[in-house]
Scaffold this motif. Structure first.
Motif, PDB file in Angstrom:
ATOM      1  N   PRO A   4       1.037  -1.364   0.064  1.00 44.14           N
ATOM      2  CA  PRO A   4      -0.091   0.035   0.010  1.00 44.14           C
ATOM      3  C   PRO A   4       0.640   1.136   0.141  1.00 44.14           C
ATOM      4  CG  PRO A   4       0.121  -0.989   2.253  1.00 44.14           C
ATOM      5  CD  PRO A   4       0.865  -1.760   1.251  1.00 44.14           C
ATOM      6  N   THR A   5       2.089   1.116   0.268  1.00 41.39           N
ATOM      7  CA  THR A   5       3.074   2.320   0.417  1.00 41.39           C
ATOM      8  C   THR A   5       4.132   2.367  -0.734  1.00 41.39           C
ATOM      9  OG1 THR A   5       4.384   1.431   2.070  1.00 41.39           O
ATOM     10  CG2 THR A   5       2.380   2.678   2.885  1.00 41.39           C
ATOM     11  N   ARG A   6       4.551   1.281  -1.129  1.00 41.89           N
ATOM     12  CA  ARG A   6       5.673   1.292  -1.998  1.00 41.89           C
ATOM     13  C   ARG A   6       5.075   0.514  -3.522  1.00 41.89           C
ATOM     14  NH1 ARG A   6       9.639   4.556  -1.580  1.00 41.89           N
ATOM     15  NH2 ARG A   6      11.216   3.304  -2.519  1.00 41.89           N
ATOM     16  N   LYS A   7       5.839   0.780  -4.553  1.00 41.21           N
ATOM     17  CA  LYS A   7       5.252   0.156  -5.886  1.00 41.21           C
ATOM     18  C   LYS A   7       6.535  -0.429  -6.695  1.00 41.21           C
ATOM     19  CE  LYS A   7       4.905   4.624  -7.864  1.00 41.21           C
ATOM     20  NZ  LYS A   7       4.008   5.721  -8.424  1.00 41.21           N
ATOM     21  N   PRO A   8       6.407  -1.431  -7.345  1.00 40.59           N
ATOM     22  CA  PRO A   8       7.419  -2.051  -8.120  1.00 40.59           C
ATOM     23  C   PRO A   8       7.412  -1.218  -9.314  1.00 40.59           C
ATOM     24  CG  PRO A   8       5.729  -3.477  -8.150  1.00 40.59           C
ATOM     25  CD  PRO A   8       5.151  -2.529  -7.217  1.00 40.59           C
ATOM     26  N   VAL A   9       8.549  -1.109  -9.884  1.00 41.80           N
ATOM     27  CA  VAL A   9       8.583  -0.366 -11.295  1.00 41.80           C
ATOM     28  C   VAL A   9       8.993  -1.428 -12.529  1.00 41.80           C
ATOM     29  CG1 VAL A   9      10.183   1.386 -12.374  1.00 41.80           C
ATOM     30  CG2 VAL A   9       9.391   1.482 -10.112  1.00 41.80           C
ATOM     31  N   GLY A  10       8.315  -0.955 -13.717  1.00 43.88           N
ATOM     32  CA  GLY A  10       8.896  -1.563 -14.736  1.00 43.88           C
ATOM     33  C   GLY A  10       7.699  -2.552 -15.294  1.00 43.88           C
ATOM     34  N   ARG A  11       8.028  -3.772 -15.486  1.00 38.43           N
ATOM     35  CA  ARG A  11       6.946  -4.832 -16.193  1.00 38.43           C
ATOM     36  C   ARG A  11       6.155  -5.217 -15.222  1.00 38.43           C
ATOM     37  NH1 ARG A  11       9.101  -9.460 -17.117  1.00 38.43           N
ATOM     38  NH2 ARG A  11       7.709  -9.971 -18.998  1.00 38.43           N
ATOM     39  N   PHE A  12       5.984  -4.731 -14.048  1.00 39.02           N
ATOM     40  CA  PHE A  12       4.677  -4.896 -13.432  1.00 39.02           C
ATOM     41  C   PHE A  12       3.394  -4.372 -13.592  1.00 39.02           C
ATOM     42  CE2 PHE A  12       8.297  -6.093 -10.599  1.00 39.02           C
ATOM     43  CZ  PHE A  12       7.920  -7.162  -9.668  1.00 39.02           C
ATOM     44  N   ILE A  13       2.504  -5.116 -13.547  1.00 37.41           N
ATOM     45  CA  ILE A  13       1.084  -4.819 -13.958  1.00 37.41           C
ATOM     46  C   ILE A  13       0.256  -4.373 -13.040  1.00 37.41           C
ATOM     47  CG2 ILE A  13      -1.151  -5.438 -15.184  1.00 37.41           C
ATOM     48  CD1 ILE A  13       0.815  -7.478 -16.875  1.00 37.41           C
ATOM     49  N   ALA A  14      -0.211  -3.284 -12.918  1.00 38.19           N
ATOM     50  CA  ALA A  14      -1.058  -2.788 -11.575  1.00 38.19           C
ATOM     51  C   ALA A  14      -2.872  -2.950 -12.020  1.00 38.19           C
ATOM     52  CB  ALA A  14      -1.056  -1.169 -11.530  1.00 38.19           C
ATOM     53  N   LYS A  15      -3.391  -3.449 -11.243  1.00 38.49           N
ATOM     54  CA  LYS A  15      -4.693  -3.976 -11.181  1.00 38.49           C
ATOM     55  C   LYS A  15      -5.414  -3.607 -10.154  1.00 38.49           C
ATOM     56  CE  LYS A  15      -4.084  -8.405 -14.253  1.00 38.49           C
ATOM     57  NZ  LYS A  15      -4.463  -9.593 -14.414  1.00 38.49           N
ATOM     58  N   PRO A  16      -6.776  -3.238 -10.063  1.00 36.00           N
ATOM     59  CA  PRO A  16      -7.409  -2.931  -8.841  1.00 36.00           C
ATOM     60  C   PRO A  16      -7.577  -4.298  -8.220  1.00 36.00           C
ATOM     61  CG  PRO A  16      -8.958  -3.000 -10.735  1.00 36.00           C
ATOM     62  CD  PRO A  16      -7.498  -2.977 -11.463  1.00 36.00           C
ATOM     63  N   LEU A  17      -7.775  -3.913  -6.753  1.00 36.03           N
ATOM     64  CA  LEU A  17      -7.868  -4.923  -5.793  1.00 36.03           C
ATOM     65  C   LEU A  17      -9.512  -5.183  -5.744  1.00 36.03           C
ATOM     66  CD1 LEU A  17      -6.607  -7.429  -4.030  1.00 36.03           C
ATOM     67  CD2 LEU A  17      -6.696  -5.563  -2.133  1.00 36.03           C
ATOM     68  N   LEU A  18      -9.924  -6.144  -6.305  1.00 34.75           N
ATOM     69  CA  LEU A  18     -11.250  -6.347  -6.556  1.00 34.75           C
ATOM     70  C   LEU A  18     -12.033  -6.644  -5.124  1.00 34.75           C
ATOM     71  CD1 LEU A  18     -11.855  -8.072  -9.980  1.00 34.75           C
ATOM     72  CD2 LEU A  18     -11.903  -5.870  -9.523  1.00 34.75           C
ATOM     73  N   GLY A  19     -12.984  -5.929  -4.883  1.00 38.33           N
ATOM     74  CA  GLY A  19     -13.832  -6.034  -3.605  1.00 38.33           C
ATOM     75  C   GLY A  19     -13.149  -4.978  -2.424  1.00 38.33           C
ATOM     76  N   HIS A  20     -12.193  -4.366  -2.799  1.00 43.06           N
ATOM     77  CA  HIS A  20     -11.693  -3.285  -1.986  1.00 43.06           C
ATOM     78  C   HIS A  20     -12.620  -2.255  -1.990  1.00 43.06           C
ATOM     79  CE1 HIS A  20      -9.201  -0.320   0.248  1.00 43.06           C
ATOM     80  NE2 HIS A  20      -8.360  -1.154   0.376  1.00 43.06           N
ATOM     81  N   PRO A  21     -12.928  -1.677  -0.832  1.00 41.16           N
ATOM     82  CA  PRO A  21     -13.690  -0.462  -0.822  1.00 41.16           C
ATOM     83  C   PRO A  21     -13.447   0.688  -1.750  1.00 41.16           C
ATOM     84  CG  PRO A  21     -13.701  -1.132   1.631  1.00 41.16           C
ATOM     85  CD  PRO A  21     -12.724  -2.178   0.830  1.00 41.16           C
TER      86      PRO A  21
END
Length: 264
Positions: A4-21
Motif C-alpha cells: 500500500p505504500t511502495r510500488k514495483p517499477v517496470g514490467r509489473f502490471i497494476a490491477k485494482p484489488l477487486l472487492g476493496h472499498p
C-alpha cells in the motif's frame, strides 16, 4: 504482491484489488509505476498519457511522473456533469511556482476565456494571485467568470509530499481535502460543463511530480481520503508476467494460456 505504500517499477502490471472499498466506483487510477514512457490508467488501459514524460524516484512512495501531455482516449466518463464525484492526487512539488503561472496537478478541462471554459481541475495558484496566493484549488468551470472554487488554507511548498482531493455531492456541497483533512467546504457546487477538447492532465509542466492520481463517480469519505494519504496504493494489486520462452510454447498450448499466467 501487495504494497500500500511502495510500488514495483517496470514490467509489473497494476490491477485494482477487486472487492476493496476504494475500488468501488473508481473510474480511473494512474499508479505511475511504469518508470518510462507514459503513465497508464489501470482501470481503463487505453487511457494513456501522451507527450514526453519525466520519471524520477522520490521519497516517500517511489516512482513519480511529470510533464507529459494529456491522455488521448475519450474521457466523457470523467466529465462529472451530474451526480457525486471525487478527484484525488498524491503529489510532490519540486519547484517554486513563479508569478502568473498556473500549473495543473490533475484536470480535465478546456479554457479559452473566462466565458468559454469547461471542466474541472486541481492546482496551485501563483504567489502573486490577489485572492488565492499559493493556495491549492478545486475548480469547476461553467462558461462563467464566477468559477466554482474551493481553496485551501495550506499553501504550496517545495519538497512537500501532499495528497489533494476535491469531492462533490453533486448538488449542494463541495469539499477540498489536503493530506486527508478537510480544509474547505463550499456551497458553490454546480457541476462542471462537459468539454471534449482535452484529455486528462497529469502533473502538467515541471512543478510537480505525481505518485498516483484517481477519479471516482462517488463522494469519497474523509476516512477513505485519510487512508489514501497514508497508503496511496491501498487498493492496487501488483502482478508480474512470468517469463515465457519460445521452447516452452512448443507444447501445443494456445499462446493466451501462457500469456495469462501471472505470478506475484
Amino acid at each position: 504482491m501487495l504494497s500500500p505504500t511502495r510500488k514495483p517499477v517496470g514490467r509489473f502490471i497494476a490491477k485494482p484489488l477487486l472487492g476493496h472499498p476504494l475500488a468501488a466506483n473508481c473510474l480511473a487510477f494512474w499508479p505511475a509505476n511504469e518508470g518510462g514512457g507514459n503513465a497508464q490508467d489501470m482501470m481503463r488501459k487505453n487511457r494513456i498519457q501522451t507527450g514526453r514524460s519525466t520519471w524520477a524516484q522520490r521519497a516517500p512512495y517511489g516512482m513519480t511522473v511529470s510533464g507529459g501531455g494529456p491522455t488521448m482516449a475519450t474521457s466523457v466518463d470523467l466529465d462529472f456533469t451530474s451526480g457525486a464525484w471525487t478527484v484525488w492526487a498524491a503529489v510532490r512539488q519540486i519547484l517554486a511556482i513563479p508569478d502568473d503561472t498556473y500549473p495543473t496537478i490533475l484536470g480535465h478541462y478546456n479554457y479559452v476565456s473566462a466565458l468559454d471554459a469547461q471542466g474541472w481541475l486541481l492546482r496551485i495558484w501563483p504567489p502573486n494571485h490577489a485572492i488565492f496566493p499559493n493556495q491549492y484549488l478545486f475548480e469547476r468551470w461553467r462558461n462563467d467568470p464566477g468559477v466554482q472554487d474551493c481553496n485551501s488554507t495550506t499553501t504550496g511548498a517545495v519538497s512537500n509530499y501532499r495528497t489533494v482531493a476535491g469531492a462533490s455531492d453533486g448538488s449542494t456541497i463541495s469539499r477540498l481535502f489536503i493530506n486527508g483533512a478537510q480544509e474547505k467546504t463550499s456551497a458553490l457546487n454546480e457541476n462542471p460543463l462537459a468539454q471534449s477538447t482535452s484529455g486528462i492532465q497529469l502533473a502538467s509542466g515541471t512543478y510537480f511530480q505525481l505518485y498516483a492520481a484517481g477519479c471516482w463517480n462517488r463522494e469519497l469519505s474523509a476516512a477513505e481520503l485519510l487512508v489514501l494519504h497514508a497508503r496511496p496504493y491501498e487498493f492496487v494489486d501488483w502482478w508480474q508476467p512470468k517469463a515465457i520462452s519460445y521452447s516452452f510454447v512448443q507444447t501445443g498450448k494456445p499462446w493466451h494460456y501462457y500469456a495469462q499466467q501471472m505470478s506475484a
